[in-house]
Enzyme design. Structure first.
Site, PDB file in Angstrom:
ATOM      1  N   ASP A 164       0.244  13.531  14.957  1.00 60.47           N
ATOM      2  CA  ASP A 164       0.507  13.651  13.464  1.00 60.47           C
ATOM      3  C   ASP A 164      -1.209  13.692  12.866  1.00 60.47           C
ATOM      4  OD1 ASP A 164       1.394  14.203  11.131  1.00 60.47           O
ATOM      5  OD2 ASP A 164       1.934  12.333  10.620  1.00 60.47           O
ATOM      6  N   GLY A 212       7.401   3.914   4.367  1.00 60.95           N
ATOM      7  CA  GLY A 212       8.018   5.149   4.672  1.00 60.95           C
ATOM      8  C   GLY A 212       9.412   4.850   5.196  1.00 60.95           C
ATOM      9  N   LYS A 214       1.924  -3.794   8.786  1.00 63.15           N
ATOM     10  CA  LYS A 214       2.918  -2.765   8.842  1.00 63.15           C
ATOM     11  C   LYS A 214       4.098  -3.591   8.917  1.00 63.15           C
ATOM     12  CE  LYS A 214       4.575   1.453  11.321  1.00 63.15           C
ATOM     13  NZ  LYS A 214       4.353   2.368  12.290  1.00 63.15           N
ATOM     14  N   ILE A 258       0.889  -1.368   0.135  1.00 64.25           N
ATOM     15  CA  ILE A 258      -0.083   0.088  -0.086  1.00 64.25           C
ATOM     16  C   ILE A 258       0.873   1.248   0.259  1.00 64.25           C
ATOM     17  CG2 ILE A 258      -1.702   1.182   1.232  1.00 64.25           C
ATOM     18  CD1 ILE A 258      -2.599  -1.327   2.246  1.00 64.25           C
ATOM     19  N   ALA A 304       8.962   1.488   7.967  1.00 62.08           N
ATOM     20  CA  ALA A 304       8.268   0.599   7.717  1.00 62.08           C
ATOM     21  C   ALA A 304       7.364   0.534   6.450  1.00 62.08           C
ATOM     22  CB  ALA A 304       7.285   0.408   8.897  1.00 62.08           C
TER      23      ALA A 304
END
Length: 698
Positions: A139, A25, A45, A22, A28
């Site tokens: 965030d 980063g 993840k 998907i 991960a």
């Protein structure tokens, strides 16, 4: 998506089969996966290779997993599992296909105040649950709010994602051990950038910015660079939404200004307090209140924001690395990628150099994410007297013509000018000089994308096509790098074309075992739905009789298929009908599906029409098996012969030969001749075999 990704096809912990990537980063990547144990789609993840070898990263990853797993709320993306598969650390989460709040902002903002408040309230509920659990998200932004549907046609429900960057806090404030502050600049609270302070109120500030954006269709502070945006947040109050959009009530303005107060002490202490304010405002909007001075008085910030003291020169210098990225909605859902928020990493590490990696953001839980592949850039800094964060702000003041007198006079001014020139020159060389922005080709056809990318001086490369529910076949779904991302001049841009909705024709599963049918459905990315068992006279026990919908139906991936499974032939319990009415017994057996064979016998003991005997008399039979009934025809009737004038001995012999019993008696006129004068019953009449015939003797 990189077809050579070693994670694709791998099964983690013997349970999660990785199907597609998907996003990714710095720490991960997030994959769509299939939970083989519970037969469901999940998002996984996975930490990058090598991360598991660093105890610090492992500790952080496990801590994040445990913190996120504590959050059980309908508006939070659920964390299912966490594990270590031979050194590969992973986190299994709820998979939420669909778009993000960023798409809602882009399509519907500015919203009415009532709609904007209704959109934000579930987000605040989720954050309130997190704050009660001691978790700060850190965030909050539209890209990290997924818009989920419980079923097609149902209204969308916001679900907050990416608690992977959250930290569990045990005190009112906490600074990260490494001195790294991560977040999207447009949503970062001023104190995070100026002092590094992080508590629940940074989430409150971010929600206030999101509400402002929903009300106005724009962010409260904008600029040409993350530095300018950060400067504005630290030094300038968020404006009233009504100053940009007419018709917004004064108490809605007051709510936004309270949540976005630069003075952290007058901001709501956590999301639970903000939720109370939000509901008061929502009630006023529902009642159609145009103005509420009393509510405004309660909500407006009362303390003047005071900029924190500038740290002394002797303090450790501040290294600031800016990462500019673009975000995507969940891959595979068909939502188009669009430019999103600048994400900055502000590091208070005390070094004199800085490097940065350009990545994009994504709505799924990971650290700063990009779609499948990214690019990187590097920024060099002087090893001597690196500027503090406040120095950068002061330099920006100078570049914007805002002259200030400081101690040091001309020397300070020269230093500021040199710094501005250095920053500007570096920005040109490492930004505009060597890089150009990737053109936006999402929603274009493949041919149009190739023409656009080529015309921009880049090399188009067609990636592996993906399924999409939202984007028509042949239309570009995403690019790598994403639209607006920086790329070296003449670099490659991989564009991904939609294959249309992921649909499959349901194969014929009749006659297969449940395991075989489940395996076939998995191959077609379909799920097993309701399993119903029933008896069947032809299909063997444990095999599929039928499906719903029927074979040949075209189904969307993930659709559940109901299965009807045979329990084998239906057993029929046999009951003993001996001595009972034969017609009723035969009808009962026939109704149960048994074949009935009957025969008749004379019986002196069983009444005519009743069952003399039955085969079998008990046990279990199946449809089509035979039951035999022997039915009584009553006693056998024999015609009595005419024996008049016969001798007694001769008459007796004849009657006994016919099965009768014989008795004699003297006639009324007895002469001793020993001849039969008559019989009872009389000659020519019928009598049951074995019955007694009386001879009258003369």
């Amino acid at each position: 998506m990189d077809p050579h990704d070693p994670m694709l096809g791998r099964v983690l912990d013997g349970r999660y089969r990785i199907e597609s990537r998907i996003a990714r980063g710095g720490m991960a990547a997030v994959y769509r996966a299939h939970d083989l144990r519970l037969e469901r789609t999940v998002a996984v993840k996975v930490m990058h290779p090598g991360m598991g070898e660093d105890p610090t990263f492992v500790e952080r990853f496990v801590r994040e997993a445990r913190a996120a797993a504590r959050l059980t709320h309908p508006n939070v993306v659920a964390v299912h599992d966490q594990g270590d598969d031979h050194g590969t650390l992973f986190l299994a989460m709820e998979y939420v296909p669909g778009r993000t709040l960023r798409d809602v902002v882009r399509e519907h903002a500015p919203m009415t105040p009532a709609a904007a408040v209704a959109q934000v309230e579930p987000i605040v509920q989720a954050l309130a649950a997190a704050h009660r659990a001691g978790v700060v998200h850190r965030d909050v932004k539209p890209e990290n709010v997924l818009m989920a549907r419980s079923a097609p046609g149902e209204p969308e429900r916001p679900k907050v994602a990416d608690f992977g960057l959250a930290r569990a806090v045990n005190t009112a404030t906490q600074y990260t051990a490494t001195g790294v502050v991560i977040g999207s600049v447009s949503y970062l609270a001023p104190e995070v950038m100026s002092t590094g302070r992080v508590d629940e109120r940074v989430d409150v500030y971010a929600v206030g910015v999101v509400l402002f954006e929903l009300l106005t269709g724009r962010k409260p502070h904008e600029g040409e660079s993350p530095m300018q945006i950060a400067y504005a947040h630290v030094n300038t109050d968020v404006p009233s939404p009504s100053s940009l959009v007419a018709g917004i009530p004064d108490y809605v303005d007051a709510l936004v200004l309270r949540a976005c107060a630069r003075d952290v002490e007058v901001r709501p202490s956590d999301a639970s307090v903000l939720l109370q304010h939000l509901r008061r405002v929502g009630l006023a909007l529902t009642q159609g209140v145009a103005s509420d001075p009393e509510l405004v008085e309660d909500l407006l910030p009362r303390r003047q924001y005071v900029r924190p003291e500038r740290p002394a020169q002797a303090h450790a210098p501040v290294e600031m690395t800016t990462v500019v990225g673009t975000g995507l909605t969940a891959a595979g859902t068909g939502a188009a990628a669009a430019p999103t928020e600048h994400t900055s990493v502000l590091s208070v590490s005390g070094t004199g150099t800085g490097t940065g990696t350009g990545t994009g953001t994504h709505s799924y839980p990971t650290d700063t994410l990009t779609p499948d592949a990214g690019h990187s850039g590097a920024g060099g800094g002087s090893g001597e007297a690196s500027p503090t964060f406040d120095d950068h702000l002061q330099a920006l003041d100078a570049s914007q013509g805002q002259r200030r007198r400081r101690r040091g006079g001309p020397v300070t001014l020269v230093v500021a000018l040199v710094l501005a020139l250095a920053v500007g020159g570096g920005a040109w060389w490492f930004g505009m000089g060597r890089y150009v922005e990737t053109p936006g080709v999402v929603s274009l056809t493949s041919a149009e994308a190739v023409e656009t990318i080529t015309g921009a001086g880049m090399v188009p490369v067609e990636g592996e096509a993906v399924f999409s529910d939202e984007v028509a076949a042949g239309v570009v779904v995403s690019t790598d790098p994403g639209p607006g991302e920086q790329i070296l001049r003449g670099g490659q841009v991989t564009y991904v074309v939609s294959r249309g909705p992921e649909e499959y024709e349901l194969p014929d599963l009749t006659g297969k075992t449940l395991d075989e049918a489940s395996a076939v459905l998995r191959q077609f990315k379909l799920d097993v739905g309701e399993e119903k068992e029933t008896y069947h006279e032809v299909v063997e026990k444990g095999r599929i009789i039928s499906t719903a919908p029927d074979a040949g139906t075209v189904l969307h991936a993930g659709k559940a298929v109901d299965l009807v499974i045979s329990k084998g032939r239906k057993p029929i319990k046999v009951s003993d009908q001996t001595g009972k009415d034969a017609d009723k017994a035969a009808a009962s057996f026939a109704k149960a599906g048994l074949e009935v064979k009957t025969s008749k016998e004379f019986s002196d003991t069983v009444d005519k029409g009743k069952v003399i005997r039955q085969t079998p008399t008990s046990g279990t039979l199946y449809r089509g098996d035979t039951v035999t009934l022997v039915v009584s025809d009553g006693p056998e009737m024999i015609t009595v012969p005419n024996l008049r004038s016969s001798g007694v001995a001769d008459a007796t012999a004849k009657l006994e030969a016919l099965g009768f019993k014989v008795v004699t008696k003297k006639a009324t006129i007895y002469l001793g001749l020993q001849y039969v004068a008559g019989t009872n019953p009389g000659g020519g009449k019928k009598a049951p075999k074995g019955s007694t015939i009386t001879l009258e003797i003369v």
